[in-house]
Design an enzyme around this catalytic site. Structure first.
Site, PDB file in Angstrom:
ATOM      1  N   ARG A   1       2.439  -0.166  -2.751  1.00  0.00           N
ATOM      2  CA  ARG A   1       1.072   0.151  -3.148  1.00  0.00           C
ATOM      3  C   ARG A   1       0.312  -1.128  -3.503  1.00  0.00           C
ATOM      4  NH1 ARG A   1       1.990   5.673  -6.740  1.00  0.00           N
ATOM      5  NH2 ARG A   1       2.172   7.032  -4.898  1.00  0.00           N
ATOM      6  N   HIS A   2      -0.951  -1.148  -3.119  1.00  0.00           N
ATOM      7  CA  HIS A   2      -1.823  -2.277  -3.430  1.00  0.00           C
ATOM      8  C   HIS A   2      -2.430  -2.057  -4.820  1.00  0.00           C
ATOM      9  CE1 HIS A   2      -5.024  -5.246  -3.053  1.00  0.00           C
ATOM     10  NE2 HIS A   2      -4.440  -5.689  -1.952  1.00  0.00           N
ATOM     11  N   PRO A   3      -2.558  -3.117  -5.617  1.00  0.00           N
ATOM     12  CA  PRO A   3      -3.112  -2.921  -6.957  1.00  0.00           C
ATOM     13  C   PRO A   3      -4.601  -2.623  -6.987  1.00  0.00           C
ATOM     14  CG  PRO A   3      -2.738  -5.250  -6.551  1.00  0.00           C
ATOM     15  CD  PRO A   3      -2.121  -4.514  -5.395  1.00  0.00           C
TER      16      PRO A   3
END
Length: 353
Positions: free
Chosen positions: A205-207
């Site tokens: 997951r991308h922040p």
């Protein structure tokens, strides 16, 4: 190697007997040669010099006196003790561009700290943001700190060579693995420096961007990268969830970041109904960035299908092709990775001539 790709005559000075450490980094091997060594050493000539020996140091000085660029990666201070540092050598070759590649810089505390890519991924923060949220810190699958350090050194050397055209004098370029690791953090670094947020591991997951991760199809995971609201709307329409962009939880990227788990549950519920190839085809038809998670062999096969010609051969040695193209053509691999001291006799004769 990159400078060699661009046409430089690169002379690799190696330790007699053992040479470059990567020569022993195997398996895998190709005809008895480490494939790690093969990855890094096209378009170079090799000479073995013992820099602890006064005679070989004199040859090294003679080589630097004729060179445009000197690159070294010894611990800080060692080249100075040998009289082979850039400042000393510019006394006889003012046009020399020197470049030091260090682990932790050239400060006093750094002098006794050797470094390898793995250590810098650990100490430079990359491992802290790589891996599953509840799992162990992980390194990347390739030596990205080493790679970025080499790219930065190449850029700095080229800038110094360009400046030399105007000034007639060389400069000293320095790049460290630590600086390279911090550079590799990109947005994760500025999250801390500018935002006061210490990033953590989030798996795939991308922040800051959602949806921008892997999702589970019926047979295997695949990757989706929707970088704006327009792409998110296309994704939702394509998978039969056209109501989601109007849902306050998902209407903006900021809202989607806050509700990433809920959105992932909804998408995974749909994606698990069909295999990954189905969803890749559906989303590509909707112009949504999507792709399978390829093995290395599949990645090279895809590049070949796209006409990228990702591999080449130098004297029958299969190699990854140079990454640049100039006027549509990749640079020529003029020389295969050399054997230890393969060009020693001709280089010594040239220096003594």
């Amino acid at each position: 190697m990159l400078l060699g790709d661009l046409g430089a005559d690169v002379i690799k000075v190696e330790r007699p007997g053992t040479g470059d450490d990567t020569r022993a980094w195997g398996p895998p091997w190709r005809d008895g040669v480490s494939t790690y060594y093969l990855a890094l050493n096209r378009n170079k000539r090799s000479v073995a010099l013992d820099l602890a020996d006064a005679g070989d140091r004199a040859l090294a000085r003679a080589l630097a006196a004729r060179a445009d660029v000197l690159i070294e990666s010894f611990r800080p201070g060692l080249m100075v003790s040998w009289g082979l540092d850039g400042d000393a050598l510019r006394g006889v070759n003012p046009r020399l561009v020197s470049c030091s590649v260090t682990a932790f810089g050239s400060g006093e505390r750094a002098a006794g700290m050797p470094g390898y890519d793995f250590l810098l991924q650990a100490m430079g923060g990359l491992m802290s943001v790589t891996g599953e949220a509840d799992g162990r810190p992980l390194k990347t699958g390739a030596a990205v700190v080493d790679l970025i350090c080499g790219l930065l050194a190449t850029i700095g050397i080229q800038a110094a060579l360009a400046e030399r055209v105007e000034t007639g004098r060389g400069r000293h370029v320095e790049v460290s693995l630590m600086d390279s690791a911090l550079t590799a953090l990109l947005n994760q670094g500025t999250a801390w420096v500018a935002g006061g947020v210490v990033p953590s591991r989030r798996g795939n997951r991308h922040p800051s961007i959602v949806p921008y991760e892997t999702y589970e199809a019926s047979d295997r995971p695949f990757a989706v990268a929707t970088g704006n609201d327009r792409l998110f709307a296309r994704l939702c329409e394509a998978v039969g969830l056209p109501e989601l962009p109007a849902d306050p939880r998902f209407a903006t990227n900021e809202a989607r970041v806050a509700n990433v788990a809920a959105l992932a549950d909804l998408l995974d519920d749909v994606f698990r109904r069909e295999p990954a190839d189905h969803w890749v085809a559906v989303l590509r038809a909707a112009s949504v960035p999507v792709g399978p998670i390829n093995r290395v062999d599949e990645a090279f096969a895809l590049a070949a299908e796209l006409g990228m010609e990702p591999t080449t051969a130098a004297h029958r040695v299969p190699l990854v092709a140079p990454p640049l193209r100039l006027d549509g053509e990749r640079p020529e691999v003029r020389l295969p990775p050399p054997e230890l001291d393969e060009h020693g006799d001709e280089i010594r004769a040239w220096l003594r001539g």
